[in-house]
Design a protein around this motif. Sequence first.
Motif, PDB file in Angstrom:
ATOM      1  N   SER A 158       0.804  -1.228  -0.062  1.00  0.00           N
ATOM      2  CA  SER A 158      -0.115   0.102   0.038  1.00  0.00           C
ATOM      3  C   SER A 158       0.812   1.153   0.105  1.00  0.00           C
ATOM      4  CB  SER A 158      -0.976   0.036   1.132  1.00  0.00           C
ATOM      5  OG  SER A 158      -0.270   0.225   2.233  1.00  0.00           O
ATOM      6  N   TYR A 159       0.407   2.252  -0.690  1.00  0.00           N
ATOM      7  CA  TYR A 159       1.153   3.715  -0.967  1.00  0.00           C
ATOM      8  C   TYR A 159       0.118   4.677  -0.893  1.00  0.00           C
ATOM      9  CZ  TYR A 159       4.693   7.181  -2.543  1.00  0.00           C
ATOM     10  OH  TYR A 159       5.416   8.014  -2.542  1.00  0.00           O
ATOM     11  N   GLN A 160       0.632   5.718   0.103  1.00  0.00           N
ATOM     12  CA  GLN A 160      -0.328   6.961   0.156  1.00  0.00           C
ATOM     13  C   GLN A 160       0.254   8.123  -0.665  1.00  0.00           C
ATOM     14  OE1 GLN A 160      -3.366   6.566   1.813  1.00  0.00           O
ATOM     15  NE2 GLN A 160      -3.826   8.599   1.102  1.00  0.00           N
ATOM     16  N   PHE A 161      -0.114   8.433  -1.688  1.00  0.00           N
ATOM     17  CA  PHE A 161       0.316   9.332  -2.583  1.00  0.00           C
ATOM     18  C   PHE A 161       0.241  10.862  -1.839  1.00  0.00           C
ATOM     19  CE2 PHE A 161      -0.902   6.264  -5.614  1.00  0.00           C
ATOM     20  CZ  PHE A 161       0.214   5.844  -6.444  1.00  0.00           C
ATOM     21  N   ASN A 162      -0.855  11.100  -1.313  1.00  0.00           N
ATOM     22  CA  ASN A 162      -1.147  12.379  -0.481  1.00  0.00           C
ATOM     23  C   ASN A 162      -2.228  11.923   0.254  1.00  0.00           C
ATOM     24  OD1 ASN A 162      -3.559  12.938  -2.327  1.00  0.00           O
ATOM     25  ND2 ASN A 162      -2.064  13.502  -3.814  1.00  0.00           N
ATOM     26  N   GLU A 163      -2.793  13.410   1.032  1.00  0.00           N
ATOM     27  CA  GLU A 163      -3.898  12.916   2.063  1.00  0.00           C
ATOM     28  C   GLU A 163      -5.136  12.504   1.371  1.00  0.00           C
ATOM     29  OE1 GLU A 163      -5.291  17.684   2.048  1.00  0.00           O
ATOM     30  OE2 GLU A 163      -4.401  16.524   3.902  1.00  0.00           O
ATOM     31  N   ASN A 164      -5.199  12.906  -0.050  1.00  0.00           N
ATOM     32  CA  ASN A 164      -6.430  12.158  -0.656  1.00  0.00           C
ATOM     33  C   ASN A 164      -6.543  10.940  -1.597  1.00  0.00           C
ATOM     34  OD1 ASN A 164      -6.322  15.694  -1.418  1.00  0.00           O
ATOM     35  ND2 ASN A 164      -8.031  14.799  -0.099  1.00  0.00           N
ATOM     36  N   VAL A 165      -5.307  10.545  -2.127  1.00  0.00           N
ATOM     37  CA  VAL A 165      -5.082   9.336  -2.679  1.00  0.00           C
ATOM     38  C   VAL A 165      -4.252   8.319  -2.125  1.00  0.00           C
ATOM     39  CG1 VAL A 165      -4.820   8.542  -5.302  1.00  0.00           C
ATOM     40  CG2 VAL A 165      -5.958  10.921  -4.895  1.00  0.00           C
ATOM     41  N   GLY A 166      -4.817   7.061  -2.126  1.00  0.00           N
ATOM     42  CA  GLY A 166      -3.840   6.022  -1.878  1.00  0.00           C
ATOM     43  C   GLY A 166      -4.018   4.968  -2.778  1.00  0.00           C
TER      44      GLY A 166
END
Length: 510
Positions: A158-166
Amino acid sequence: MKKIATLLLAAGLVFGVATGASAIDFKAKGQWIMSFDYGQHGDFAGGNSSKGGHTGYKKGEDDFEARQRVRLQLDAVASEALSGTVFFEMGDTLWGKADQGGALGADGKIVEVKRAYIDWMVPQTDLKVRMGLQGVALPSFTTGSTVLNDDVAGITASYQFNENVGLTALWARPFNDNSSYTKDYTGKAYDNYMDNMDAFALLVPLSFDGVKVTPWGMYSAIGPNTFRKDDDFRSGPWGAGSYAKAGLFPVMGALHKDGSSANGARKLSSYGDAWWAGLTGEVTAFDPFRFAWDFNYGSVTWDDDGRLNRSGWLASLLFEYKLDWATPGLYGWYGSGDDSNPANGSERMPTLSANNTNNFSNFAFDGDPYIARDGAIGHGMGGTWGIGARLKDMSFVEDLKHTFRVNYIGGTNSPSMGKKLSLNDMYANSGEMGMEAMYLTTQDSALEIGLSNTYQMYENFVINVEADYIALWLDTSKSVWGARHRNAGGGSIPQTNDAWNINASFVYSF
């Protein structure tokens, strides 16, 4: 002097070991459950044995039973970037049952490894990886996943690109190397050949102010011998009676024949293709109002002429409004059902394992939070529709909460399919028939009423008392369920009874 030197050396070794061990932080979690059930007609068939009934809650299950379960989780944490977890389960142990360690003398061999995995992060990145036996649940904001929610071996990244998209990617291996069969023309054994099932999933959780949406998809390749036993490609020990087999094939293989051979003799030679896609989400921007939905579609294609194929959809909606003393909610669901022609496969949505999850029902479906009796209607919701209302977490006294729910459940399968089935078979073992739920037609319905009461006696100790009742109405006319019984020499129609159960659970968690 030598003695002093020896003592200093020993002390140095002890402190050296202690220093090395202190680099790992061990954390323990656990839960003890003591559960007591009393109920009747759990499969709706109890009562008069001359009419297909039996004594006890279900066939082989007493009206009253006591059982327990212990779960212990140990986390070895080296840092925020590296840890290992092992999760043991002891039970479920039915009190008095010898092979579960519940009889006089105890000492049953009942310790299971439920989960065992490592968590690590790729250096200098936010990429998180989990490897091993782990709990996997596909996204849901209403009922809980109706496709997959279970323990399985695999790898999750899992990777969280920013606070809106993972982004989350998954490879899981539900089955492999379980088959044993013989090639007829040579007599040579071909064990564990083309019997693997692999699943690959991709999830994209999106989170915005007051809105969460998760589109997802999963593909699975299913080996032709995954559920094989000798020359029966659907009766192997890893498929018979399991949720996976029931969810991936049409109902009653005997119906899906070509006029010359029963379904059990149908040969599979290549991998089957299964895929699912879903769109789930919730809106909390208008707090205390909450709106949530799930939509899932799935398809399984085998290499026969289409008789074993299965595809369909399931959607659910939930409306909630949070008050100071309770959270009232209205909800509903609809799942596609089989048409009148078994030769074209099944029109119900396939499932891999919808076990251990259902937020709409604690008794009709698999929704009980502990180990009380549930799943009376079934483990999945395919081929059913329903509407319900609940008052969740009502509280008038400190540390005491109540949840009251009413569900009306109907079937979406063609009544013509009911004419081809037997109530005796369905009551006896629905899982063996490719039924992850009772096979309700559009002429059948049920009403569920449930009340659960939870008392937080101590910070870590909860007492839960629950009462549930289901009234079932089946169309036993000759046009539906009465057909096979009346056509078979005027045989009597099995008796149908309403199901009910009362449970008291004592739960210590830390």
